[in-house]
Design a protein around this motif. Structure first.
Motif, PDB file in Angstrom:
ATOM      1  N   ARG A   1      24.338 -30.302  78.954  1.00 17.45           N
ATOM      2  CA  ARG A   1      25.063 -29.197  78.301  1.00 17.45           C
ATOM      3  C   ARG A   1      24.340 -28.708  77.060  1.00 17.45           C
ATOM      4  O   ARG A   1      24.418 -27.532  76.714  1.00 17.45           O
ATOM      5  N   ARG A   2      23.620 -29.586  76.392  1.00 14.93           N
ATOM      6  CA  ARG A   2      22.882 -29.198  75.186  1.00 14.93           C
ATOM      7  C   ARG A   2      21.744 -28.233  75.499  1.00 14.93           C
ATOM      8  O   ARG A   2      21.249 -27.556  74.602  1.00 14.93           O
TER       9      ARG A   2
ATOM     10  N   LYS B   1      28.276 -38.486  81.273  1.00 13.49           N
ATOM     11  CA  LYS B   1      27.330 -38.557  80.155  1.00 13.49           C
ATOM     12  C   LYS B   1      26.068 -37.744  80.442  1.00 13.49           C
ATOM     13  O   LYS B   1      25.527 -37.088  79.543  1.00 13.49           O
ATOM     14  N   ILE B   2      25.622 -37.770  81.704  1.00 12.13           N
ATOM     15  CA  ILE B   2      24.445 -36.974  82.068  1.00 12.13           C
ATOM     16  C   ILE B   2      24.770 -35.486  81.976  1.00 12.13           C
ATOM     17  O   ILE B   2      23.967 -34.689  81.474  1.00 12.13           O
TER      18      ILE B   2
ATOM     19  N   PHE C   1      26.492 -29.207  85.086  1.00 13.97           N
ATOM     20  CA  PHE C   1      26.841 -30.014  86.254  1.00 13.97           C
ATOM     21  C   PHE C   1      25.867 -29.737  87.396  1.00 13.97           C
ATOM     22  O   PHE C   1      25.398 -30.659  88.063  1.00 13.97           O
ATOM     23  N   ALA C   2      25.550 -28.449  87.626  1.00 15.81           N
ATOM     24  CA  ALA C   2      24.600 -28.084  88.676  1.00 15.81           C
ATOM     25  C   ALA C   2      23.233 -28.705  88.417  1.00 15.81           C
ATOM     26  O   ALA C   2      22.575 -29.204  89.335  1.00 15.81           O
ATOM     27  N   LEU C   3      22.810 -28.691  87.178  1.00  9.25           N
ATOM     28  CA  LEU C   3      21.529 -29.291  86.815  1.00  9.25           C
ATOM     29  C   LEU C   3      21.555 -30.810  87.036  1.00  9.25           C
ATOM     30  O   LEU C   3      20.580 -31.397  87.517  1.00  9.25           O
ATOM     31  N   THR C   4      22.675 -31.435  86.717  1.00 10.61           N
ATOM     32  CA  THR C   4      22.834 -32.872  86.952  1.00 10.61           C
ATOM     33  C   THR C   4      22.744 -33.187  88.438  1.00 10.61           C
ATOM     34  O   THR C   4      22.034 -34.112  88.852  1.00 10.61           O
ATOM     35  N   VAL C   5      23.467 -32.412  89.237  1.00 12.59           N
ATOM     36  CA  VAL C   5      23.450 -32.625  90.689  1.00 12.59           C
ATOM     37  C   VAL C   5      22.031 -32.456  91.226  1.00 12.59           C
ATOM     38  O   VAL C   5      21.552 -33.270  92.026  1.00 12.59           O
TER      39      VAL C   5
END
Length: 132
Positions: free
Chosen positions: A69-70, A63-64, A81-85
């Protein structure tokens, strides 16, 4: 989370036991080391449970990623995904760790002398035989 929690708990134990930061007192550092090692050993036995927890929270992680992605070019999943990590693992870990240090100082009334950390790192490099 588990290792930072162990770091914070071992720090709290050393400060509460000796009344000084483990960064400035050898006895407090021994208590810290023994506490951290014990917690580290316990974590190794809990590894299967930690893996299960990782699987259980993966829908939340998805969900994150979808949220980020937006905000990335072309709605690509890789950069999201990289930004989430980065946000969760790097920023979240540092926020948790330094927030925990602040809480330890507030609960015990003892300064952790985090400025002494650089001296500890220099001493560790010297002990390993690396450049200072």
């Amino acid at each position: 989370m588990f290792y930072v929690s162990s770091l914070l708990l071992a720090t709290y134990t050393a400060v509460k036991t000796h009344g000084v930061s483990p960064l400035v007192n050898a006895a407090a550092m021994k208590t810290f080391g023994a506490s951290y090692f014990g917690l580290w050993m316990i974590q190794n036995f809990l590894r299967p449970a930690r893996m299960g927890l990782s699987v259980a929270i993966s829908p939340g992680t998805d969900k994150i990623v979808e949220f980020f992605r937006r905000y990335v070019p072309r709605n690509e999943k890789g950069p999201a995904f990289a930004l989430t990590v980065f946000c969760v693992n790097v920023l979240g870990t540092f926020a948790y760790m330094f927030g925990g240090f602040f809480l330890i100082q507030a609960l015990t009334g003892v300064s952790l002398e985090l400025s002494s950390l650089s001296g500890l790192l220099v001493a560790a490099k010297a002990a390993r035989g690396g450049p200072a």
